[in-house]
Design an enzyme around this catalytic site. Structure first.
Site, PDB file in Angstrom:
ATOM      1  N   LYS A 147     -27.479   1.170   7.561  1.00 37.22           N
ATOM      2  CA  LYS A 147     -27.041  -0.043   7.603  1.00 37.22           C
ATOM      3  C   LYS A 147     -25.442  -0.229   8.319  1.00 37.22           C
ATOM      4  O   LYS A 147     -25.229  -1.426   8.581  1.00 37.22           O
ATOM      5  CB  LYS A 147     -26.816  -0.727   5.956  1.00 37.22           C
ATOM      6  N   CYS A 177       0.360   2.763   6.099  1.00 32.44           N
ATOM      7  CA  CYS A 177       0.904   1.436   6.481  1.00 32.44           C
ATOM      8  C   CYS A 177       1.048   0.526   5.246  1.00 32.44           C
ATOM      9  O   CYS A 177       0.330   0.756   4.337  1.00 32.44           O
ATOM     10  CB  CYS A 177      -0.031   0.951   7.500  1.00 32.44           C
ATOM     11  N   ARG A 200     -21.761   5.471  -2.344  1.00 33.94           N
ATOM     12  CA  ARG A 200     -22.637   4.221  -2.277  1.00 33.94           C
ATOM     13  C   ARG A 200     -22.574   3.781  -0.906  1.00 33.94           C
ATOM     14  O   ARG A 200     -21.728   2.820  -0.508  1.00 33.94           O
ATOM     15  CB  ARG A 200     -21.729   3.310  -3.320  1.00 33.94           C
ATOM     16  N   CYS A 216       0.812  -1.205  -0.017  1.00 31.71           N
ATOM     17  CA  CYS A 216       0.130  -0.020  -0.280  1.00 31.71           C
ATOM     18  C   CYS A 216       0.983   1.292  -0.045  1.00 31.71           C
ATOM     19  O   CYS A 216       0.357   2.518  -0.493  1.00 31.71           O
ATOM     20  CB  CYS A 216      -1.186   0.145   1.293  1.00 31.71           C
TER      21      CYS A 216
END
Length: 427
Positions: A263, A413, A258, A126
């Protein structure tokens, strides 16, 4: 001093052994001081990125290298320099399976740079995009080059499945998803990165409701930032061509729209069923996108009559136990601050990559920094996390978001227990 000078002018036989040793040491010190190299100042003159597409979404028809080309070309155009001035390029890219030889080379030539332009593909998971910027900065600092492009790219929608080579076993073959195998699995503990994050959540006592609240805040900030035009200077439109259909122009990040906040607290945990904390909502998503920055020495900026946006102040890498990767940025950030003699209070804006909401909460807690200064326009949870791109994206965003004279510190990280951090100052 006059006596010492007289002694130094005297013949070798007239000097005592102690004096001769002193003379040698003085001459050594003088030689060392005179020959000490001076690093060149490195500036950022442009920083652009594509919109970030959702998994199998608006940008999924474009390969990683095409996204990289678009980001590179946009950065060079924004810098207002001839492509021939770019002497070398570094691009971060993690999931390279099926992309073809030398992905960075494909991106360079696709952007229209000269055939003679050297390039290197960087894989630090990453942190790849940020590491590409760091390595380009080092090359510029030491005078090896004077104008470079660096960034990161990833199309997670186009990552293939693979099977082991060999005879076909009875019962059929097993396909493995390279997103999981090469991008999201801790090879040392044989667990998903999310399970590592659950371990950190337990160690630091960071509850699920904290992570859900952080994720909702990330989405809220991203939406507000887009509505306020905060990304206008960095995002360039991408045209997607589909045979037999009108071209589609993608201008905005896709992911932040999105979400259904109702929820979020109801979702099941993904990596730890009992007493787990991490869900699909409070973790980052799988995405497509690319980012690129044009870097050059301050001397080259003057020669090309380019106005720099920011300067590279310092950077560092750090590493911890692989399972503890979420807290690795703490160490990289601490190294940067120590190297330059700044305090955390001197930093106007922080970007801590949101691989998981847990990562940011852990770093805020351990570094004891002001949450109101961290990821103020949202992050990877809401915007998306094309893993090879994100390190470059957060540096580029700071470049535009900071005010003149302010310091910004980006950290990210990476799998295997690593992290990278970079400090810039707005000019």
């Amino acid at each position: 001093m006059a006596v010492l000078a007289a002694l130094l002018r005297g013949g070798a036989r007239s000097r005592s052994p102690l004096l001769r040793r002193l003379v040698q040491e003085i001459r050594y010190v003088e030689r060392s001081y005179v020959s000490k190299p001076t690093l060149k100042e490195v500036v950022i003159v442009s920083a652009t990125r594509t919109p970030i597409g959702s998994f199998l979404g608006s940008l999924s028809l474009l390969p990683t290298t095409k996204l990289g080309s678009i980001a590179m070309q946009g950065a060079i155009e924004k810098a207002g320099i001839p492509k021939e001035e770019v002497k070398e390029a570094y691009m971060g890219n993690v999931l390279q399976g099926g992309e073809g030889q030398a992905p960075a080379r494909q991106a360079v030539l696709g952007a229209g740079l000269p055939i003679s332009t050297p390039r290197t593909t960087i894989n630090k998971v990453c942190a790849s995009g940020m590491k590409a910027i760091m390595m380009a900065s080092q090359s510029l600092m030491c005078g090896h080059q004077d104008v470079m492009v660096a960034g990161g790219m990833e199309s997670m929608s186009n990552v293939p499945y693979v099977m082991n080579r060999g005879s076909t076993p009875y019962g059929g073959v097993k396909l493995e998803d390279l997103i999981v195998k090469d991008g999201l699995t801790d090879v040392y503990n044989k667990i998903h990165m999310g399970s590592c994050a659950e371990n950190t959540a337990k160690k630091l006592n960071i509850a699920r409701d904290e992570q859900d609240a952080y994720a909702i805040n990330s989405y809220t900030r991203s939406k507000a930032a887009w509505e306020a035009g905060k990304f206008g200077n960095e995002v360039i439109p991408v045209t997607v061509t589909v045979k037999g259909q009108p071209d589609v122009v993608v201008k905005e990040d896709e992911e932040y729209k999105r979400v259904d906040f109702s929820k979020v607290p109801k979702l099941k945990t993904v990596f730890q069923k009992e007493n787990g904390t991490i869900t699909a909502a409070n973790a980052s998503t799988l995405n497509d996108g690319a980012a690129a920055l044009v870097l050059m020495t301050a001397g080259a900026a003057k020669r090309l009559n380019v106005t720099p946006l920011a300067r590279i102040v310092a950077f560092a890498d750090a590493a911890v136990e692989p399972i503890d990767f979420p807290i690795a940025p703490v160490h990289a950030v601490s190294m940067v601050l120590k190297d330059v003699g700044l305090k955390k209070e001197d930093i106007a804006m922080w970007e801590v990559n949101e691989a998981f909401s847990l990562v940011v909460l852990a770093n805020i807690k351990m570094l004891e920094i002001d949450p109101q200064k961290v990821n103020i326009n949202g992050g990877a949870v809401s915007l998306g996390h094309p893993i090879g791109m994100s390190g470059a994206r957060i540096v580029g965003h700071l470049t535009h978001a900071l005010k003149q004279g302010e310091y910004g510190l980006a950290s990210i990280c990476n799998g295997g227990g690593g992290a990278s951090a970079m400090l810039i100052q707005k000019l």
